[in-house]
Design an enzyme around this catalytic site. Structure first.
Site, mmCIF file in Angstrom:
data_model
loop_
_atom_site.group_PDB
_atom_site.id
_atom_site.type_symbol
_atom_site.label_atom_id
_atom_site.label_comp_id
_atom_site.label_asym_id
_atom_site.label_seq_id
_atom_site.Cartn_x
_atom_site.Cartn_y
_atom_site.Cartn_z
ATOM 1 C CG HIS A 281 -15.018 -0.484 12.260
ATOM 2 N ND1 HIS A 281 -15.806 0.735 12.797
ATOM 3 C CD2 HIS A 281 -14.744 0.349 11.446
ATOM 4 C CE1 HIS A 281 -15.422 2.316 12.468
ATOM 5 N NE2 HIS A 281 -14.521 1.579 11.302
ATOM 6 C CD GLN B 276 -6.864 -0.805 10.648
ATOM 7 O OE1 GLN B 276 -5.439 -0.295 10.187
ATOM 8 N NE2 GLN B 276 -7.806 0.472 10.911
ATOM 9 C CE LYS C 228 -16.681 -4.326 4.195
ATOM 10 N NZ LYS C 228 -15.930 -2.948 4.923
ATOM 11 N NE ARG D 269 -17.958 4.592 7.994
ATOM 12 C CZ ARG D 269 -18.485 4.265 9.251
ATOM 13 N NH1 ARG D 269 -19.876 4.124 9.914
ATOM 14 N NH2 ARG D 269 -17.172 4.909 9.906
ATOM 15 C CD GLU E 145 -2.255 1.361 2.345
ATOM 16 O OE1 GLU E 145 -3.929 0.399 2.465
ATOM 17 O OE2 GLU E 145 -2.263 2.520 3.362
ATOM 18 C CG ASP F 230 -12.213 6.808 9.856
ATOM 19 O OD1 ASP F 230 -12.689 5.949 10.239
ATOM 20 O OD2 ASP F 230 -10.932 7.181 10.080
HETATM 21 P P1 FAD Z 1 -17.808 0.345 6.897
HETATM 22 O O1 FAD Z 1 -17.627 -1.457 6.994
HETATM 23 O O2 FAD Z 1 -19.111 1.091 6.079
HETATM 24 O O3 FAD Z 1 -18.191 0.116 8.188
HETATM 25 C C1 FAD Z 1 -18.660 1.004 9.416
HETATM 26 C C2 FAD Z 1 -18.673 0.327 10.746
HETATM 27 O O4 FAD Z 1 -20.307 0.540 10.383
HETATM 28 C C3 FAD Z 1 -18.433 -1.054 11.082
HETATM 29 O O5 FAD Z 1 -18.200 -0.609 12.836
HETATM 30 C C4 FAD Z 1 -19.366 -1.914 11.044
HETATM 31 O O6 FAD Z 1 -19.720 -2.949 11.824
HETATM 32 C C5 FAD Z 1 -20.614 -0.886 10.990
HETATM 33 N N1 FAD Z 1 -21.856 -1.672 9.466
HETATM 34 C C6 FAD Z 1 -21.152 -2.155 8.129
HETATM 35 N N2 FAD Z 1 -22.685 -2.730 7.920
HETATM 36 C C7 FAD Z 1 -23.969 -1.835 8.938
HETATM 37 C C8 FAD Z 1 -25.075 -1.900 8.568
HETATM 38 N N3 FAD Z 1 -25.878 -2.750 7.808
HETATM 39 N N4 FAD Z 1 -25.163 -1.907 10.131
HETATM 40 C C9 FAD Z 1 -25.494 -1.469 11.150
HETATM 41 N N5 FAD Z 1 -23.380 -1.227 11.115
HETATM 42 C C10 FAD Z 1 -22.888 -1.653 10.436
HETATM 43 N N6 FAD Z 1 -9.988 5.703 5.066
HETATM 44 C C11 FAD Z 1 -9.283 6.737 4.203
HETATM 45 O O7 FAD Z 1 -10.490 7.349 4.384
HETATM 46 N N7 FAD Z 1 -9.184 6.560 3.379
HETATM 47 C C12 FAD Z 1 -8.795 4.882 2.928
HETATM 48 O O8 FAD Z 1 -7.595 4.512 2.232
HETATM 49 C C13 FAD Z 1 -8.705 3.939 3.614
HETATM 50 N N8 FAD Z 1 -8.280 2.544 3.538
HETATM 51 C C14 FAD Z 1 -8.542 1.351 4.802
HETATM 52 C C15 FAD Z 1 -7.726 0.773 4.005
HETATM 53 C C16 FAD Z 1 -7.834 -0.539 4.518
HETATM 54 C C17 FAD Z 1 -7.387 -2.206 4.832
HETATM 55 C C18 FAD Z 1 -9.049 -0.768 5.621
HETATM 56 C C19 FAD Z 1 -8.814 -1.158 6.924
HETATM 57 C C20 FAD Z 1 -9.229 0.439 6.454
HETATM 58 C C21 FAD Z 1 -9.627 2.074 5.357
HETATM 59 N N9 FAD Z 1 -9.290 3.349 5.892
HETATM 60 C C22 FAD Z 1 -9.157 3.814 4.776
HETATM 61 C C23 FAD Z 1 -10.144 3.440 7.222
HETATM 62 C C24 FAD Z 1 -11.821 3.702 7.065
HETATM 63 O O9 FAD Z 1 -12.073 4.277 6.061
HETATM 64 C C25 FAD Z 1 -12.279 3.261 7.859
HETATM 65 O O10 FAD Z 1 -11.983 2.208 9.022
HETATM 66 C C26 FAD Z 1 -13.825 3.621 8.067
HETATM 67 O O11 FAD Z 1 -14.515 4.059 10.677
HETATM 68 C C27 FAD Z 1 -14.698 1.999 7.562
HETATM 69 O O12 FAD Z 1 -14.577 2.357 7.188
HETATM 70 P P2 FAD Z 1 -15.317 0.873 6.074
HETATM 71 O O13 FAD Z 1 -15.270 0.859 4.896
HETATM 72 O O14 FAD Z 1 -14.463 -0.379 7.091
HETATM 73 O O15 FAD Z 1 -16.958 0.588 6.771
#
Ligand code: FAD
Length: 289
Positions: A149, A176, A165, A107, A17, A109
């Site tokens: 998370h 992570q 997802k 998604r 990355e 933060d």
């Molecule tokens: P989601 O999958 O939407 O999950 C977020 C939260 O919502 C979780 O607690 C999940 O359990 C909950 N949730 C999901 N679906 C539901 C539902 N239907 N009902 C209730 N709760 C639900 N951030 C950046 O800004 N830029 C990046 O390039 C970036 N790269 C990343 C790469 C990796 C490998 C990782 C692990 C993280 C990265 N992040 C990045 C951080 C990430 O954007 C944050 O951790 C963010 O808070 C969550 O994103 P997510 O896509 O996991 O969200």
């Protein structure tokens, strides 16, 4: 190449990355760094996405440079927290026009004080994943969290959401960072029980200086640190050369052990440091042939 095809054709997959600059004027410097990193033989490289403003274009631009000029398969991160559905469609058209075939659908933060979700926006990455799949033409990855998370009450609920997802179309998952391989093995078992059966790549962060790791652990919601790891930090905290060497050795050990446990892939968070990434990969590349 589509990344789901890479996962179908070999195991374990090795990836790196990198991140784009925060300011557009530093793009040339980051391109030089990424060029050096691209000389390390891996299966694909991902580029993180910084939400908002003109710099969000730098992710697709860097991915296109990697593919067209460096011959590296690129994975473009994309966050939806601050974008509407029509803005996402415009991003997808742009990525497609640039020849990008792989997206890590995130998604992001939730910025404090910001309206969330936006009208005609997204609440979860699963919704973005479904929209990208509807749009067509991309292999889609998703993020996952072996130690839960931070927004989730517990790992059980978090993995239920992760299943959503995957059901929405995620082809593979990237974890992570973690420092305790046992946390990964427990998570992998739980995913299997819940019917999550896409490849899960282990994200590993080499410790090169203590401050950076401290900061990353806060950002990651607190990856747990095994005693062996905290001993390294406290023993070498005032010796940057030794700390860097010990940190690299720690990640190499993690990879050796994970590879022996039939892992799908390893993803190294390079922090844009070619020397560190090269030291790690040259020590383990035989495991990925
Ligand atoms: P989601 O999958 O939407 O999950 C977020 C939260 O919502 C979780 O607690 C999940 O359990 C909950 N949730 C999901 N679906 C539901 C539902 N239907 N009902 C209730 N709760 C639900 N951030 C950046 O800004 N830029 C990046 O390039 C970036 N790269 C990343 C790469 C990796 C490998 C990782 C692990 C993280 C990265 N992040 C990045 C951080 C990430 O954007 C944050 O951790 C963010 O808070 C969550 O994103 P997510 O896509 O996991 O969200």
């Amino acid at each position: 190449m589509y990344i789901n095809e890479i996962f179908s054709s070999k195991k374990p997959v090795l990836s790196l990355e990198v991140f784009p600059p925060k300011q557009a004027e530093n793009f040339g410097r980051v391109k030089d760094t990424v060029t050096k990193i691209s000389e390390i033989p891996v299966d694909y490289m991902s580029v993180t996405y910084g939400a908002g403003g003109s710099t969000s274009k730098l992710t697709p631009e860097l991915c296109q440079y990697m593919q067209d000029d460096l011959g590296v398969t690129a994975l473009a991160h994309l966050t939806c927290v601050s974008l509407t559905r029509s803005e996402i469609r415009a991003m997808l058209s742009d990525l497609k026009a640039r020849g990008i075939k792989n997206i890590l659908a995130l998604r992001g933060d939730i910025p404090s004080g910001a309206e969330f979700p936006l009208p005609d926006g997204y609440r979860y990455a699963s919704e973005l994943t479904a929209d990208i799949k509807d749009f067509g033409g991309f292999s889609v990855g998703g993020a996952c969290y072996p130690e839960c998370h931070p927004d989730s009450a517990d790992i059980d609920k978090d993995t239920d959401n992760l299943k959503r997802k995957v059901d929405a179309g995620a082809d593979f998952l990237v974890t992570q960072m973690f420092f305790d391989n046992n946390a990964f093995y427990s998570f992998r078992d739980l995913c299997a029980k819940k019917g999550i059966n896409v490849p899960i790549t282990a994200g590993l962060m080499p410790l090169t200086n203590a401050k950076q790791i401290e900061r990353m652990c806060v950002l990651s919601g607190g990856a747990s640190m095994p005693a062996a790891f905290t001993r390294i930090i406290s023993k070498y905290i005032d010796n940057p050369v030794a700390l860097r060497q010990a940190g690299i050795a720690y990640v190499i050990n993690q990879i050796m052990e994970l590879a022996s446990q039939d892992i799908d892939g390893i993803h190294i968070y390079t922090m844009n440091n070619p020397d560190t990434a090269n030291s790690i990969v040259s020590a383990v590349n035989g495991l990925f042939e």
